[in-house]
Motif scaffolding. Structure first.
Motif, short mmCIF file in Angstrom:
data_model
loop_
_atom_site.label_atom_id
_atom_site.label_comp_id
_atom_site.label_asym_id
_atom_site.label_seq_id
_atom_site.Cartn_x
_atom_site.Cartn_y
_atom_site.Cartn_z
N SER A 19 0.83 -1.21 0.00
CA SER A 19 0.00 0.00 0.00
C SER A 19 0.86 1.26 0.00
CB SER A 19 -0.98 0.00 1.17
OG SER A 19 -0.31 0.18 2.38
N ILE A 120 -8.57 -4.36 -3.76
CA ILE A 120 -7.18 -4.83 -3.89
C ILE A 120 -6.97 -6.14 -3.13
CG2 ILE A 120 -4.75 -4.27 -3.41
CD1 ILE A 120 -5.61 -1.28 -3.86
N SER A 123 -9.12 -8.96 -4.61
CA SER A 123 -8.55 -9.52 -5.84
C SER A 123 -7.45 -10.52 -5.53
CB SER A 123 -7.99 -8.40 -6.73
OG SER A 123 -9.01 -7.51 -7.08
#
Length: 171
Positions: A19, A120, A123
């Motif tokens: 991140s 994110i 996924s």
């Protein structure tokens, strides 16, 4: 609980590292001091997540479906309240929180920002499911979190107002 050969806490730390990289690509400028403090916080957070999951599995996992959804509803609201207060009062954030704030700012609200932000790890989870050919950890609660937590944060931001977070965290 292990999905990969790592604990959930270690996966969270890895997610925090990624991140920061994504935040950098989104032009979020962060000082080295903030990076070090945030990663230290992420390591402590990951360790506490692993400890909580261990204790939680020993103490209580509701068996009845209705109890699980009540548990989920209460948990989502408590998480949203905690994030609302944390974003307003804190001066140091977890690395993924910088990313959530960047998405919230980009989308002009946390409802859409959180959907993009949670897409994110979701996924990554779907890729793991496809690879392992076994569904673990993604269910209705995951989807309710993905599509509901941002809405709840936006609502609680209207109801709970604390001092504004100083903007001097960014270079």
């Amino acid at each position: 609980m292990y999905v990969l050969p790592f604990s959930v806490g270690v996966c969270i730390i890895i997610l925090h590292l990624f991140s920061f990289l994504l935040s950098y690509f989104m032009k979020v400028k962060i000082t080295m001091e903030v990076i070090v403090k945030s990663m230290a916080l992420a390591v402590m957070f990951g360790a506490f997540i692993d400890l909580f999951l261990y204790i939680h599995q020993l103490l209580y996992v509701p068996e009845h479906t209705a109890a699980r959804y009540i548990y989920l509803f209460i948990g989502l609201n408590l998480i949203a309240i905690a994030i609302c207060i944390y974003f307003q009062a804190s001066s140091i954030y977890l690395p993924t929180d910088f990313l959530l704030k960047a998405f919230g700012k980009l989308m002009k609200n946390y409802t859409l920002g959180t959907i993009v932000w949670t897409a994110i790890p979701l996924s990554i989870g779907v890729i793991i499911i496809i690879y392992r050919q076994q569904i673990n950890g993604i269910g209705l609660g995951t989807l309710l979190f993905m599509f509901g937590i941002g809405f709840l944060i936006d609502q609680y931001n209207r109801w709970i107002v604390i001092q504004k977070t100083p903007d001097n965290l960014y270079v």
